[in-house]
Scaffold this motif. Structure first.
Motif, PDB file in Angstrom:
ATOM      1  N   HIS A 189       0.838  -1.195   0.000  1.00 26.98           N
ATOM      2  CA  HIS A 189       0.000   0.000   0.000  1.00 26.98           C
ATOM      3  C   HIS A 189       0.880   1.254   0.000  1.00 26.98           C
ATOM      4  CE1 HIS A 189      -3.275   2.734   0.926  1.00 26.98           C
ATOM      5  NE2 HIS A 189      -2.581   3.179   1.959  1.00 26.98           N
ATOM      6  N   SER A 190       0.444   2.244  -0.732  1.00 27.82           N
ATOM      7  CA  SER A 190       1.122   3.540  -0.693  1.00 27.82           C
ATOM      8  C   SER A 190       0.102   4.586  -0.269  1.00 27.82           C
ATOM      9  CB  SER A 190       1.705   3.897  -2.064  1.00 27.82           C
ATOM     10  OG  SER A 190       0.681   4.051  -3.020  1.00 27.82           O
ATOM     11  N   CYS A 191       0.569   5.554   0.463  1.00 24.00           N
ATOM     12  CA  CYS A 191      -0.350   6.605   0.906  1.00 24.00           C
ATOM     13  C   CYS A 191      -0.624   7.560  -0.254  1.00 24.00           C
ATOM     14  CB  CYS A 191       0.223   7.352   2.106  1.00 24.00           C
ATOM     15  SG  CYS A 191       1.722   8.279   1.779  1.00 24.00           S
ATOM     16  N   LYS A 192      -1.847   8.044  -0.295  1.00 25.76           N
ATOM     17  CA  LYS A 192      -2.213   9.032  -1.312  1.00 25.76           C
ATOM     18  C   LYS A 192      -1.866  10.413  -0.774  1.00 25.76           C
ATOM     19  CE  LYS A 192      -5.946  10.539  -4.327  1.00 25.76           C
ATOM     20  NZ  LYS A 192      -7.358  10.302  -4.706  1.00 25.76           N
ATOM     21  N   ILE A 193      -1.172  11.187  -1.589  1.00 28.53           N
ATOM     22  CA  ILE A 193      -0.750  12.522  -1.189  1.00 28.53           C
ATOM     23  C   ILE A 193      -1.526  13.553  -2.011  1.00 28.53           C
ATOM     24  CG2 ILE A 193       1.172  14.146  -1.042  1.00 28.53           C
ATOM     25  CD1 ILE A 193       3.039  11.677  -0.908  1.00 28.53           C
ATOM     26  N   SER A 194      -2.235  14.433  -1.318  1.00 29.17           N
ATOM     27  CA  SER A 194      -2.942  15.537  -1.955  1.00 29.17           C
ATOM     28  C   SER A 194      -2.101  16.794  -1.807  1.00 29.17           C
ATOM     29  CB  SER A 194      -4.298  15.771  -1.294  1.00 29.17           C
ATOM     30  OG  SER A 194      -5.127  14.656  -1.438  1.00 29.17           O
ATOM     31  N   VAL A 195      -1.831  17.442  -2.916  1.00 26.50           N
ATOM     32  CA  VAL A 195      -1.122  18.724  -2.887  1.00 26.50           C
ATOM     33  C   VAL A 195      -2.139  19.804  -3.238  1.00 26.50           C
ATOM     34  CG1 VAL A 195       0.684  20.131  -3.939  1.00 26.50           C
ATOM     35  CG2 VAL A 195       1.104  17.703  -3.457  1.00 26.50           C
ATOM     36  N   ALA A 211       6.703   9.557   0.846  1.00 26.96           N
ATOM     37  CA  ALA A 211       6.172   8.192   0.867  1.00 26.96           C
ATOM     38  C   ALA A 211       7.140   7.225   1.535  1.00 26.96           C
ATOM     39  CB  ALA A 211       5.856   7.742  -0.552  1.00 26.96           C
ATOM     40  N   GLU A 212       8.422   7.394   1.297  1.00 32.01           N
ATOM     41  CA  GLU A 212       9.429   6.545   1.956  1.00 32.01           C
ATOM     42  C   GLU A 212       9.399   6.754   3.465  1.00 32.01           C
ATOM     43  OE1 GLU A 212      13.311   7.064   0.215  1.00 32.01           O
ATOM     44  OE2 GLU A 212      12.522   6.715  -1.801  1.00 32.01           O
ATOM     45  N   ALA A 213       9.273   7.996   3.889  1.00 36.02           N
ATOM     46  CA  ALA A 213       9.191   8.282   5.319  1.00 36.02           C
ATOM     47  C   ALA A 213       7.933   7.657   5.913  1.00 36.02           C
ATOM     48  CB  ALA A 213       9.197   9.792   5.556  1.00 36.02           C
ATOM     49  N   TRP A 214       6.841   7.715   5.175  1.00 39.08           N
ATOM     50  CA  TRP A 214       5.582   7.127   5.635  1.00 39.08           C
ATOM     51  C   TRP A 214       5.704   5.618   5.791  1.00 39.08           C
ATOM     52  CZ3 TRP A 214       2.181   3.731   3.115  1.00 39.08           C
ATOM     53  CH2 TRP A 214       0.960   3.532   3.765  1.00 39.08           C
ATOM     54  N   HIS A 215       6.383   4.959   4.866  1.00 33.63           N
ATOM     55  CA  HIS A 215       6.574   3.512   4.975  1.00 33.63           C
ATOM     56  C   HIS A 215       7.425   3.151   6.187  1.00 33.63           C
ATOM     57  CE1 HIS A 215       4.552   1.728   1.567  1.00 33.63           C
ATOM     58  NE2 HIS A 215       4.947   2.754   0.827  1.00 33.63           N
ATOM     59  N   ALA A 250       3.599   8.317  10.907  1.00 29.60           N
ATOM     60  CA  ALA A 250       3.423   9.525  11.716  1.00 29.60           C
ATOM     61  C   ALA A 250       2.203  10.327  11.247  1.00 29.60           C
ATOM     62  CB  ALA A 250       4.677  10.387  11.642  1.00 29.60           C
ATOM     63  N   ASP A 251       1.783  11.270  12.060  1.00 28.58           N
ATOM     64  CA  ASP A 251       0.665  12.148  11.718  1.00 28.58           C
ATOM     65  C   ASP A 251       1.112  13.314  10.843  1.00 28.58           C
ATOM     66  OD1 ASP A 251      -1.162  10.637  13.162  1.00 28.58           O
ATOM     67  OD2 ASP A 251      -0.839  11.793  14.997  1.00 28.58           O
ATOM     68  N   VAL A 252       2.338  13.755  11.041  1.00 34.87           N
ATOM     69  CA  VAL A 252       2.888  14.888  10.298  1.00 34.87           C
ATOM     70  C   VAL A 252       4.304  14.541   9.855  1.00 34.87           C
ATOM     71  CG1 VAL A 252       3.583  17.328  10.437  1.00 34.87           C
ATOM     72  CG2 VAL A 252       1.537  16.548  11.649  1.00 34.87           C
ATOM     73  N   PHE A 253       4.608  14.870   8.622  1.00 30.25           N
ATOM     74  CA  PHE A 253       5.974  14.743   8.100  1.00 30.25           C
ATOM     75  C   PHE A 253       6.398  16.112   7.599  1.00 30.25           C
ATOM     76  CE2 PHE A 253       4.149  10.542   7.612  1.00 30.25           C
ATOM     77  CZ  PHE A 253       5.166   9.702   8.050  1.00 30.25           C
ATOM     78  N   TYR A 254       7.650  16.447   7.786  1.00 23.08           N
ATOM     79  CA  TYR A 254       8.163  17.690   7.228  1.00 23.08           C
ATOM     80  C   TYR A 254       9.591  17.456   6.789  1.00 23.08           C
ATOM     81  CZ  TYR A 254       9.908  18.214  12.003  1.00 23.08           C
ATOM     82  OH  TYR A 254      10.505  17.994  13.209  1.00 23.08           O
ATOM     83  N   GLY A 255       9.999  18.223   5.810  1.00 25.54           N
ATOM     84  CA  GLY A 255      11.317  17.995   5.237  1.00 25.54           C
ATOM     85  C   GLY A 255      12.121  19.263   5.099  1.00 25.54           C
ATOM     86  N   ASP A 256      13.286  19.082   4.508  1.00 29.96           N
ATOM     87  CA  ASP A 256      14.176  20.205   4.244  1.00 29.96           C
ATOM     88  C   ASP A 256      13.538  21.141   3.218  1.00 29.96           C
ATOM     89  OD1 ASP A 256      15.921  18.728   5.813  1.00 29.96           O
ATOM     90  OD2 ASP A 256      17.133  18.047   4.120  1.00 29.96           O
ATOM     91  N   PHE A 257      13.963  22.381   3.235  1.00 32.40           N
ATOM     92  CA  PHE A 257      13.530  23.319   2.198  1.00 32.40           C
ATOM     93  C   PHE A 257      14.615  24.352   1.971  1.00 32.40           C
ATOM     94  CE2 PHE A 257      12.143  25.392   6.066  1.00 32.40           C
ATOM     95  CZ  PHE A 257      12.304  26.747   5.827  1.00 32.40           C
ATOM     96  N   ASN A 258      14.557  24.952   0.813  1.00 33.33           N
ATOM     97  CA  ASN A 258      15.499  26.005   0.444  1.00 33.33           C
ATOM     98  C   ASN A 258      14.751  27.323   0.380  1.00 33.33           C
ATOM     99  OD1 ASN A 258      17.585  24.110   0.051  1.00 33.33           O
ATOM    100  ND2 ASN A 258      16.932  23.775  -2.047  1.00 33.33           N
ATOM    101  N   GLU A 259      15.331  28.327   0.995  1.00 33.64           N
ATOM    102  CA  GLU A 259      14.768  29.670   0.919  1.00 33.64           C
ATOM    103  C   GLU A 259      15.582  30.446  -0.113  1.00 33.64           C
ATOM    104  OE1 GLU A 259      13.773  33.491   3.786  1.00 33.64           O
ATOM    105  OE2 GLU A 259      14.423  31.618   4.692  1.00 33.64           O
ATOM    106  N   HIS A 260      14.916  30.924  -1.146  1.00 33.18           N
ATOM    107  CA  HIS A 260      15.572  31.676  -2.224  1.00 33.18           C
ATOM    108  C   HIS A 260      15.362  33.169  -1.963  1.00 33.18           C
ATOM    109  CE1 HIS A 260      16.310  28.175  -4.903  1.00 33.18           C
ATOM    110  NE2 HIS A 260      15.360  27.662  -4.137  1.00 33.18           N
ATOM    111  N   PHE A 294       3.653  17.644   5.374  1.00 31.76           N
ATOM    112  CA  PHE A 294       2.558  16.781   4.938  1.00 31.76           C
ATOM    113  C   PHE A 294       1.798  16.381   6.200  1.00 31.76           C
ATOM    114  CE2 PHE A 294       6.005  16.476   1.989  1.00 31.76           C
ATOM    115  CZ  PHE A 294       5.410  16.453   0.747  1.00 31.76           C
ATOM    116  N   VAL A 295       0.506  16.679   6.231  1.00 34.70           N
ATOM    117  CA  VAL A 295      -0.305  16.457   7.433  1.00 34.70           C
ATOM    118  C   VAL A 295      -1.375  15.422   7.122  1.00 34.70           C
ATOM    119  CG1 VAL A 295      -1.838  17.544   9.136  1.00 34.70           C
ATOM    120  CG2 VAL A 295       0.080  18.842   8.166  1.00 34.70           C
ATOM    121  N   LYS A 296      -1.589  14.513   8.061  1.00 36.22           N
ATOM    122  CA  LYS A 296      -2.636  13.513   7.894  1.00 36.22           C
ATOM    123  C   LYS A 296      -3.966  14.232   7.634  1.00 36.22           C
ATOM    124  CE  LYS A 296      -2.588   9.222   9.855  1.00 36.22           C
ATOM    125  NZ  LYS A 296      -2.587   8.298  10.983  1.00 36.22           N
TER     126      LYS A 296
END
Length: 187
Positions: free
Chosen positions: A2-8, A103-107, A111-121, A152-154
């Motif tokens: 199973h893979s989680c569905k991600i809504s953007v 998705a890899e983090a979810w597998h 968790a209820d919330v995932f967050y990642g790195d970002f670049n500020e331009h 990414f929030v549940k």
């Protein structure tokens, strides 16, 4: 497996110069189990023309006066079907592999919330890399410790936030809506 569905979700208002880049960054994601929701606040520039170019990739679209991005999300939660929801600014974009990383983090951990790195331009061209590993969640009381565009929030938690918390405080939140979201989720 199973893979989680991600809504953007991309809330947008008069962003004709950047909306295409935001949408294309979603399209280029190789992750398959995804949907794109575009919520236009009644743009009066050429934003709608830009969005129209990508309509085949958009799962739900609406264009009407909405009271801002949080109000647009709150009133359209019923159209969002993913297990997790990410809100991408119309002037922001995902790097290649962002959804796959989520998705890899979810597998690895449900968790209820995932967050990642970002670049500020910055306007001068400088790029500041901000690592999710350095986030101190206890700082959430004083500042928003990470970028909402990298989170990414549940789905059920985001829906609960908008129906039970945001709705009662929307008039006083204005620009602090993201910070309030993270405070509520932290608790």
């Amino acid at each position: 497996m199973h893979s989680c569905k991600i809504s953007v979700v991309i809330p947008v208002y008069n962003m004709e110069k950047t909306i295409a880049r935001a949408i294309k960054s979603f399209i280029m994601q190789k992750y398959e189990n995804k949907e794109l929701i575009v919520l236009d606040g009644g743009s009066t520039d050429k934003t709608l023309e830009e969005i129209e170019k990508y309509k085949e990739f958009i799962d739900f679209f609406v264009s009407k006066k909405d009271g801002g991005s949080s109000a647009a999300i709150a009133s359209n939660m019923k159209h969002i079907s993913g297990d997790y929801v990410a809100v991408l600014g119309a002037d922001d974009w995902y790097e290649e592999g962002a959804l796959e990383a989520m998705a890899e983090a979810w597998h690895a951990e449900q968790a209820d919330v995932f967050y990642g790195d970002f670049n500020e331009h910055l306007p001068d061209g400088q790029v500041i890399k901000k690592s999710a590993a350095k986030v101190d969640l206890d700082m959430v009381y004083y500042q928003c410790p990470f970028n909402t565009n990298a989170a990414f929030v549940k789905h059920n938690l985001l829906n609960l936030y908008y129906t039970n918390y945001w709705i009662g405080h929307k008039d006083e939140l204005d620009m602090a809506s993201d910070h309030y979201l993270w405070l509520v989720l932290y608790h």
